[in-house]
Scaffold this motif. Structure first.
Motif, short mmCIF file in Angstrom:
data_model
loop_
_atom_site.label_atom_id
_atom_site.label_comp_id
_atom_site.label_asym_id
_atom_site.label_seq_id
_atom_site.Cartn_x
_atom_site.Cartn_y
_atom_site.Cartn_z
N VAL A 173 50.22 32.00 44.58
CA VAL A 173 50.77 32.83 43.49
C VAL A 173 51.88 33.72 44.02
N GLY A 187 48.23 30.87 36.66
CA GLY A 187 47.05 30.73 37.51
C GLY A 187 45.86 30.27 36.71
N ALA A 203 51.16 36.49 39.01
CA ALA A 203 51.14 35.41 38.02
C ALA A 203 51.54 35.95 36.65
#
Length: 351
Positions: A173, A187, A203
């Motif tokens: 991420v 995510g 994210a």
């Protein structure tokens, strides 16, 4: 000669491994270790790395001709990598009291070749040495090379990451959003609290795959045609992979890193793919990889992570799940990998 308790592989596993059943997969024993010879070290593990890949090393279906490392054989100590204190050195490269990386296994003490150990000096700045296992460790390297070398992500990509609250996924991420600057990062994690943490890492959105509306929510977050995903970093396989394949953009790239959804089941019971034709009609590229393929470039990645940290682009708070563990409870801590309770890197801190 030193007496050492060890956890041995008693029986290879077909489903979720056990250590306290009538026919356990792991067995606690005690043995006499030989004294270290020239260019060997006697080490004592301090922190153990817990990795889903270890499950594959003890499977009844593990074919030594197809594994990237030899399987653990029955009667051998369970294999693991960790940070260890040097108790006795017969090598000029390491001294008593040094902390090193070593393939130490689930053993109270271990004799290892000095050439196979890497120094793990104090990082300074109040940073814990455990970062060698998390933000600067193998899982971080997996995230970096999986995204930059396998998936070849760019700032124009929409990237989906499963297992986003895990050791590898949480680094993915941050690399995708804060290092490369991808257009959108989605995510997937296993609880609302984990999803909030993943969004804190960068994210744009994180979806709870345990939610009854997950599939519908995922489709909404990947609307046709411009919202389809260009890249999928796959840590889980199974039904989630099957769903994501239906939301990939034409010429999308999938970096196949793990398949934890099926690790604790035999192949005849594993979740298969129903949407394989998506690979053909969308011209998808799926590439499996092992981080050891890129080991010569690990120092370069470490420098990248240190720079990210210095620039405030790497969040390490919450990225480690340290569990203080008695030696006799090592398997219990390792099994947390498979119940979804850990956030970030699961590390055994031996008492």
């Amino acid at each position: 000669m030193v007496k050492s308790r060890q956890w041995l592989l008693a029986n290879k596993a077909t489903d979720l491994p056990t250590y306290s059943s009538e026919n356990p997969n792991f067995k606690l024993t005690e043995t006499d270790l030989p004294d270290p010879k020239d260019d060997e070290l006697l080490v004592k593990p301090i922190y153990l790395s817990n990795d889903p890949a270890q499950r594959g090393w003890i499977s009844t279906e593990a074919d030594p001709h197809r594994l990237y490392v030899p399987p653990v054989e029955e009667g051998e100590p369970m294999r693991a990598r960790g940070l260890c204190e040097v108790i006795e050195s017969k090598s000029s490269s390491h001294s008593k009291g040094d902390v090193v990386f070593a393939n130490c296994g689930w053993s109270e003490y271990f004799v290892v070749p000095a050439a196979q150990c890497q120094p793990a000096p104090d990082l300074g700045g109040g940073m814990s040495r455990t970062l060698y296992l998390s933000a600067f460790g193998t899982t971080a390297m997996t995230a970096y090379f999986g995204l930059t070398e396998v998936a070849n992500i760019t700032k124009d990509d929409i990237v989906v990451i499963s297992g986003a609250a895990g050791a590898t996924g949480s680094m993915c991420v941050q690399i995708a959003k804060k290092l490369v600057g991808c257009k959108r990062v989605i995510g997937i994690a296993g609880s609302d609290s984990k999803c909030k943490w993943v969004e804190k890492l960068g994210a744009d959105v994180c979806l709870n795959y345990k939610s009854s509306s997950f599939a519908e929510d995922f489709r909404k977050e990947t609307p046709a045609p411009d919202g389809f995903a260009n890249v999928y970093f796959d840590n889980v396989g199974g039904e989630i992979l099957d769903l994501v394949m239906t939301r990939m953009a034409r010429f999308g790239r999938i970096a196949a890193c793990g398949a934890i959804a099926n690790y604790n089941t035999t192949s005849d019971k594993a979740t298969g793919l129903k949407n394989w034709f998506e690979v053909i009609q969308m011209r998808l590229q799926i590439k499996g990889f092992i981080v050891l393929d890129y080991i010569k470039d690990w120092p370069k990645a470490t420098d990248v992570f240190k720079k990210m940290l210095s620039e405030g682009k790497l969040e390490i708070e919450g990225g480690e799940h340290l569990v203080e563990t008695k030696f006799e409870d090592i398997p219990k801590t390792w099994l947390l990998l498979f119940d979804g309770s850990n956030q970030g890197k699961l590390i055994t801190a031996l008492k």
